[in-house]
Design an enzyme around this catalytic site. Sequence first.
Site, PDB file in Angstrom:
ATOM      1  N   HIS A  50       0.828  -1.205   0.000  1.00 33.74           N
ATOM      2  CA  HIS A  50       0.000   0.000   0.000  1.00 33.74           C
ATOM      3  C   HIS A  50       0.863   1.257   0.000  1.00 33.74           C
ATOM      4  O   HIS A  50       0.573   2.227  -0.723  1.00 33.74           O
ATOM      5  CB  HIS A  50      -0.914  -0.030   1.225  1.00 33.74           C
ATOM      6  CG  HIS A  50      -1.726   1.200   1.420  1.00 33.74           C
ATOM      7  ND1 HIS A  50      -1.406   2.161   2.360  1.00 33.74           N
ATOM      8  CD2 HIS A  50      -2.851   1.649   0.806  1.00 33.74           C
ATOM      9  CE1 HIS A  50      -2.291   3.130   2.329  1.00 33.74           C
ATOM     10  NE2 HIS A  50      -3.175   2.855   1.387  1.00 33.74           N
ATOM     11  N   GLU A  53       2.286   1.764  -3.416  1.00 32.73           N
ATOM     12  CA  GLU A  53       1.248   2.273  -4.326  1.00 32.73           C
ATOM     13  C   GLU A  53       1.107   3.791  -4.184  1.00 32.73           C
ATOM     14  O   GLU A  53       0.959   4.515  -5.178  1.00 32.73           O
ATOM     15  CB  GLU A  53      -0.075   1.581  -4.025  1.00 32.73           C
ATOM     16  CG  GLU A  53      -1.275   2.114  -4.787  1.00 32.73           C
ATOM     17  CD  GLU A  53      -2.447   2.424  -3.885  1.00 32.73           C
ATOM     18  OE1 GLU A  53      -2.945   3.567  -3.945  1.00 32.73           O
ATOM     19  OE2 GLU A  53      -2.869   1.526  -3.124  1.00 32.73           O
ATOM     20  N   HIS A  54       1.172   4.284  -2.950  1.00 27.31           N
ATOM     21  CA  HIS A  54       1.122   5.733  -2.742  1.00 27.31           C
ATOM     22  C   HIS A  54       2.334   6.420  -3.371  1.00 27.31           C
ATOM     23  O   HIS A  54       2.216   7.484  -3.983  1.00 27.31           O
ATOM     24  CB  HIS A  54       1.100   6.048  -1.243  1.00 27.31           C
ATOM     25  CG  HIS A  54      -0.266   6.009  -0.634  1.00 27.31           C
ATOM     26  ND1 HIS A  54      -0.772   7.028   0.127  1.00 27.31           N
ATOM     27  CD2 HIS A  54      -1.243   5.056  -0.669  1.00 27.31           C
ATOM     28  CE1 HIS A  54      -1.993   6.721   0.549  1.00 27.31           C
ATOM     29  NE2 HIS A  54      -2.293   5.520   0.080  1.00 27.31           N
ATOM     30  N   GLU A 130      -4.541   7.978   7.477  1.00 19.23           N
ATOM     31  CA  GLU A 130      -5.475   7.054   6.832  1.00 19.23           C
ATOM     32  C   GLU A 130      -5.797   5.882   7.761  1.00 19.23           C
ATOM     33  O   GLU A 130      -6.946   5.449   7.876  1.00 19.23           O
ATOM     34  CB  GLU A 130      -4.871   6.547   5.519  1.00 19.23           C
ATOM     35  CG  GLU A 130      -5.795   5.659   4.708  1.00 19.23           C
ATOM     36  CD  GLU A 130      -5.147   5.196   3.408  1.00 19.23           C
ATOM     37  OE1 GLU A 130      -5.816   4.437   2.667  1.00 19.23           O
ATOM     38  OE2 GLU A 130      -3.989   5.564   3.119  1.00 19.23           O
TER      39      GLU A 130
END
Length: 428
Positions: A50, A53-54, A130
């Site tokens: 994740h 991906e950012h 997040e």
Amino acid sequence: MAPAPKYHHDHVRGFHIATCEMPYLESVSVGIYIPVGSRHEEAAINGSAHFAEHMIFKGTDKRNALDLAIAIEGAGGTVNAFTTEDQTCLETRGPSELLPHLLGVMSDMLWHSTFPFEEVEREREVIAEEIVMYQENPSDHLHDLLSLALWPDHPLGRSITGSEASILGINADSLKKFTDQHYRSAGISVVVAGNVQHSTVMELVLQHLPKESLPKSPFQAFSPIPFSGSVPLLHDKRDIEQSHLALAFHTTGRHSDNRQTLRMLSLLLGETMSSRLFQELREKRGLCYHIASDFSLYEDTGTLEIHAGLDSDRLEESTHALHKVLTDILHHGFTQDELNQAKSYALGQARIGLETTHAQMSWMGDSLTSFGKIIDPVEARNSLNSVTLDQVHTLATHTFKTENLAIASIGPHRERDVRALLEPFSQL
């Protein structure tokens, strides 16, 4: 009437290249699916997929973060990315003449990211926020609790975003190592849907793919956990008005012959307004606003899940009604009318669901990542339509068993009280 979309698929250097030709449209959707997700991570750096991906949006050798955004949006396109348990996807959409440009920018993002130190540190704070956001939202946090109850001590049981502790162990070097290993692995799929020809797609894609493919990304296979006699239950006591409850049953994985039967069972159980759960708990008893079923399939395992937001003052009545629905299904099954209605709904949604370039792109990407080939939508619908009432009932009896069950809940009750209310489920 528009002609049927045409699928093409080639396998080059370990990469899948696929096209859905839709010449009657003006747009194109492009997806690059990488077969790596949270289940490929070590516990100490949970959240790496994740995080990576950012970071692909944060700068390359040729473009900084703003340049990347302008390169897509300023040309008239959109860009997005997502991470799941077993895949990472970068996707764009725009007018069909943008295809060469979109592929160029996407390949730059995926294979030439530089992971600048200051950007990594800044994004770490964004991801930490997040994580807090998900934890504070009961419906989001419930999903993480349920995964942990289902798969303790396994990557599938950990959060896709990682934890506030684990993301502290992720840095530019570990991200570079992670992406070098997985972003050039065999099994990557480049899928394009829209007003394009496959020959053009092949020519363009081969200009941008890594020259050599590495072995396919490894994953830690799930081994069924022996049933201890006690249903796993994770409860988060919070002073909130509504109780959030999730029940999940272990199932077989995506390669099982029962895949379409499981789809029908989930539909009949709680995916529509005419389903058993919706009718019994919301329409007839007014016990909840939200209740639904769903299923997830992975390479080697899967789940059938029930999620509900319930009135805390009527939690006992709600759990009793939920238990009654499941036992009625076990004892009596569904009716042929219910099955026929569910099939009509599923087949209708399947047909209209593939009308856009994005939907066709997603269909090809998921098919290739999961099965190594493009599943023919017509064959998939025919297979779904062939499911029988006996098959659904047989699968329900094999699935709705205490030894398959895991539970997560969030609400104002004490854990021991929740466990007592759910005791009847230990006798399925």
